[in-house]
Scaffold this motif. Structure first.
Motif, PDB file in Angstrom:
ATOM      1  N   ALA A  74      72.185  40.836   3.947  1.00  0.00           N
ATOM      2  CA  ALA A  74      70.785  40.463   3.741  1.00  0.00           C
ATOM      3  C   ALA A  74      70.624  39.226   2.861  1.00  0.00           C
ATOM      4  N   THR A  75      71.602  38.961   1.983  1.00  0.00           N
ATOM      5  CA  THR A  75      71.471  37.820   1.072  1.00  0.00           C
ATOM      6  C   THR A  75      72.255  36.591   1.512  1.00  0.00           C
ATOM      7  N   VAL A  76      73.193  36.746   2.426  1.00  0.00           N
ATOM      8  CA  VAL A  76      74.023  35.615   2.860  1.00  0.00           C
ATOM      9  C   VAL A  76      73.176  34.433   3.333  1.00  0.00           C
ATOM     10  N   PRO A  77      72.142  34.635   4.155  1.00  0.00           N
ATOM     11  CA  PRO A  77      71.371  33.480   4.644  1.00  0.00           C
ATOM     12  C   PRO A  77      70.805  32.600   3.536  1.00  0.00           C
TER      13      PRO A  77
ATOM     14  N   SER B   3      73.486  24.445  13.418  1.00  0.00           N
ATOM     15  CA  SER B   3      73.304  25.849  13.718  1.00  0.00           C
ATOM     16  C   SER B   3      74.260  26.617  12.818  1.00  0.00           C
ATOM     17  N   TRP B   4      74.062  27.898  12.741  1.00  0.00           N
ATOM     18  CA  TRP B   4      74.950  28.670  11.888  1.00  0.00           C
ATOM     19  C   TRP B   4      74.966  30.117  12.344  1.00  0.00           C
ATOM     20  N   GLY B   5      75.895  30.861  11.806  1.00  0.00           N
ATOM     21  CA  GLY B   5      75.973  32.279  12.077  1.00  0.00           C
ATOM     22  C   GLY B   5      76.867  32.955  11.059  1.00  0.00           C
ATOM     23  N   PHE B   6      76.796  34.269  11.033  1.00  0.00           N
ATOM     24  CA  PHE B   6      77.655  35.015  10.127  1.00  0.00           C
ATOM     25  C   PHE B   6      77.764  36.454  10.613  1.00  0.00           C
ATOM     26  N   TYR B   7      78.757  37.132  10.104  1.00  0.00           N
ATOM     27  CA  TYR B   7      78.850  38.569  10.303  1.00  0.00           C
ATOM     28  C   TYR B   7      79.563  39.184   9.110  1.00  0.00           C
ATOM     29  N   ILE B   8      79.233  40.426   8.866  1.00  0.00           N
ATOM     30  CA  ILE B   8      79.917  41.206   7.847  1.00  0.00           C
ATOM     31  C   ILE B   8      80.921  42.079   8.585  1.00  0.00           C
TER      32      ILE B   8
END
Length: 181
Positions: free
Chosen positions: A92-95, A77-82
């Motif tokens: 929008a491009t990180v994934p 699984s993964w996640g991110f935040y700015i």
């Protein structure tokens, strides 16, 4: 992307406790630096979790993490935040960078899962744009009743979408004590 360092603790905690970021997370974090530092130091020894600082034009703008790595099932699984308010468009491009890294042979991942709060329609749309499919049988509610939408992206589906193949970056893991890929 660069590895998270202990000196990043204050910056990460500032990002993580911003209402804009905290409101879209499934867990709460206090603004107490002591448990935050303890968590940050423990991550380097985790076999199932790692994270990176997202950079844009040499500036630190956010955090991306992989978690729940299951080598037998070849999934994570993964996640991110700015965290930087001035760099929200970078998200929008990180994934694409993360997917190309995880689906590369050295990581040997076949399925990436995501959990997104139903109250976060922008991220739900973004995941669908990248090819995620809903897995409603895994949806659930948080203790406050907020619905958590679950989705998955398969390596097979990702490989059928060549428009993001050039989004490649280094994801260093020198500090990760339990590298096993």
């Amino acid at each position: 992307f660069r590895e998270v360092e202990v000196k990043d603790a204050s910056m990460i905690l500032d990002w993580r406790t911003k209402p804009r970021v905290a409101g879209m997370m499934m867990s709460e974090v206090s603004d107490d630096m002591t448990p935050h530092l303890r968590w940050l130091n423990s991550v380097y020894d985790s076999k199932t979790y790692y994270h990176w600082i997202i950079q844009s034009d040499g500036r630190d703008v956010g955090l991306a993490s992989i978690n729940g790595i299951d080598r037998e099932k070849k999934q994570t699984s993964w996640g991110f935040y700015i965290g930087s308010d001035d760099d929200l468009g970078v998200g929008a491009t990180v994934p694409a960078y993360v997917y190309n890294m995880l689906f590369a042979p050295e990581w040997d991942i076949d399925v990436i899962t995501a959990e997104v709060l139903e109250t976060n329609p922008d991220v739900l749309r973004m995941h669908k744009m990248y090819g995620y499919e809903p897995t409603p049988e895994l949806d659930h509610n948080l203790s406050d009743g907020t619905r958590v939408v679950t989705m998955k992206l398969t390596k097979l589906k990702w490989e059928k979408s060549p428009k993001f193949k050039n989004f490649v970056s280094e994801f260093p893991t020198r500090k990760w004590n339990t590298k096993n890929f």
